[in-house]
Each structure stands twice: as structure tokens, then as C-alpha cells.
Design an enzyme around this catalytic site. Structure first.
Site, PDB file in Angstrom:
ATOM      1  N   SER A   1      -2.736  -7.773   2.834  1.00  0.00           N
ATOM      2  CA  SER A   1      -2.967  -7.657   4.283  1.00  0.00           C
ATOM      3  C   SER A   1      -3.368  -9.007   4.877  1.00  0.00           C
ATOM      4  CB  SER A   1      -4.069  -6.637   4.579  1.00  0.00           C
ATOM      5  OG  SER A   1      -3.724  -5.378   4.084  1.00  0.00           O
TER       6      SER A   1
ATOM      7  N   HIS B   1       0.846  -1.207   0.000  1.00  0.00           N
ATOM      8  CA  HIS B   1       0.000   0.000   0.000  1.00  0.00           C
ATOM      9  C   HIS B   1       0.882   1.257   0.000  1.00  0.00           C
ATOM     10  CE1 HIS B   1      -3.093  -2.642   2.278  1.00  0.00           C
ATOM     11  NE2 HIS B   1      -3.630  -2.389   1.109  1.00  0.00           N
TER      12      HIS B   1
ATOM     13  N   ARG C   1      -2.010  -5.849  -8.519  1.00  0.00           N
ATOM     14  CA  ARG C   1      -0.871  -6.722  -8.246  1.00  0.00           C
ATOM     15  C   ARG C   1      -0.705  -7.774  -9.312  1.00  0.00           C
ATOM     16  NH1 ARG C   1      -3.146  -7.608  -2.361  1.00  0.00           N
ATOM     17  NH2 ARG C   1      -4.952  -7.126  -3.616  1.00  0.00           N
TER      18      ARG C   1
END
Ligand code: ADP
Length: 163
Positions: free
Chosen positions: A128, A17, A90
Site C-alpha cells: 500500500s 490483498h 511477500r
């Protein structure tokens, strides 16, 4: 001046991030990092905790602002007078969901442009959820999150902060 909104769950913020935020801060006048409040999704960290961690990790970037928003991101976009929704891409696996979201947001607000940035190659596998899982199993997460986030995760998972 172009204002970009970078929405996400950020549970917690990772170096992936931060890579996107850093890149965006050089491309846009202001970057609003927005913790999307989602009552349907259970999170490890509260909205307040996530905001605090993002603020600590972005303190050194002057044109970054951090806030939360409950509801449609296009409403937040209007409220903040922003023009761009920013997302990270990604891998191909991100694409389908992102494609749907971008088209839906465009439908809701034709002025809304979604811009995608790719992180440095070394963060393309980072999420995450993986960091939470790895930390829960006692793995080393120091490469993946800033030190303040690592410390918070350890405290949270050891139960001293409550989950
Ligand atoms: P969401 O639940 O909205 O996907 P996340 O916090 O998981 O929220 O991610 C917010 C945004 O950041 C998404 O666009 C996601 O693709 C992107 N992102 C997450 N991790 C990375 C990473 N390692 N590299 C680049 N972008 C990322």
C-alpha cells in the site's frame, strides 16, 4: 466451519490483498477482513473509507465479511469466534516481524493459529505504501489496485476530498 481473520491497515486495499482474500475464501468457511484501528499510525484514508473500499472490492465473494477493530487481534478473534489469523507473506523481509507477531499472539491466546498465504508472484513487491507514493508522484497505479481504489486515490491526492 473455520473462520479466518485477515487483519491489516489496508491503506488502501491493493490487488495483493485481494489475491490473499480470494485464496483464503476458498480455504476457509468465512474470511473476516479486519481493518486494524491504529491510533499511533497516520493513514491516508479514514477507517470508514478503507472499509467502504474493501466492501466494494470484495462484494463478489460471498463468504467475506468486512469490519474494523481497535485493540488486540486475539480479542477480535474470540469475539468473532474465529480460529485462524491470516497474513500474507511477500518476501523474507516480512518474515521477522510476522514471526514475532505470531509468537506473541500465540502467547496471548494459545488457541490462535496464524496461517500465511503467499500471493501470486506478480504481487510480491506490491505494498500500500508504494501505491500511495506512486500515485502521489503521478504514476500509473491501474495494475496494482482495483479501479474504485484508483479513483479514490486520485480524488484524495488531488485535494478534492481532503487528506
Ligand atoms: P499491516 O500494517 O498490518 O502490515 P497491511 O495492510 O500492510 O497491514 O497488510 C496486511 C496483510 O496483508 C499483511 O499480512 C501483509 O503482509 C499482507 N500483504 C500486504 N500486501 C500484500 C501483497 N502484495 N501480497 C500479499 N500479502 C500482502
Amino acid at each position: 466451519m473455520t473462520r479466518a481473520l485477515y487483519p491489516g491497515t489496508f491503506d488502501p486495499i491493493t490487488n495483493g490483498h485481494l489475491d490473499i482474500i480470494q485464496r483464503a475464501s476458498q480455504l476457509f468457511g468465512v474470511v473476516d477482513v479486519v481493518v486494524a484501528v491504529n491510533t499511533r499510525k497516520t493513514s491516508l484514508f479514514s477507517v470508514e473509507e478503507r472499509l467502504e473500499m474493501i466492501r466494494e472490492c470484495t462484494r463478489h465473494i460471498p463468504n467475506v465479511e468486512v469490519l474494523s477493530h481497535a485493540g488486540l487481534m486475539v480479542d477480535c478473534l474470540r469475539k468473532r469466534n474465529a480460529q485462524v489469523l491470516l497474513r500474507g507473506l511477500r518476501a523474507v523481509s516480512d518474515f521477522e516481524y510476522e514471526f514475532q507477531m505470531a509468537l506473541m499472539n500465540k502467547k496471548l491466546d494459545p488457541v490462535c493459529e496464524t496461517v500465511y498465504l503467499m500471493p501470486s508472484e506478480k504481487y510480491t513487491y506490491l505494498a500500500s505504501s508504494l501505491v500511495r507514493e506512486l500515485a502521489g508522484l503521478g504514476g500509473d497505479i491501474s495494475e496494482f489496485v482495483p479501479a474504485v481504489v484508483e479513483a479514490r486515490l486520485r480524488r484524495k491526492l488531488s485535494g478534492s476530498e481532503g487528506v
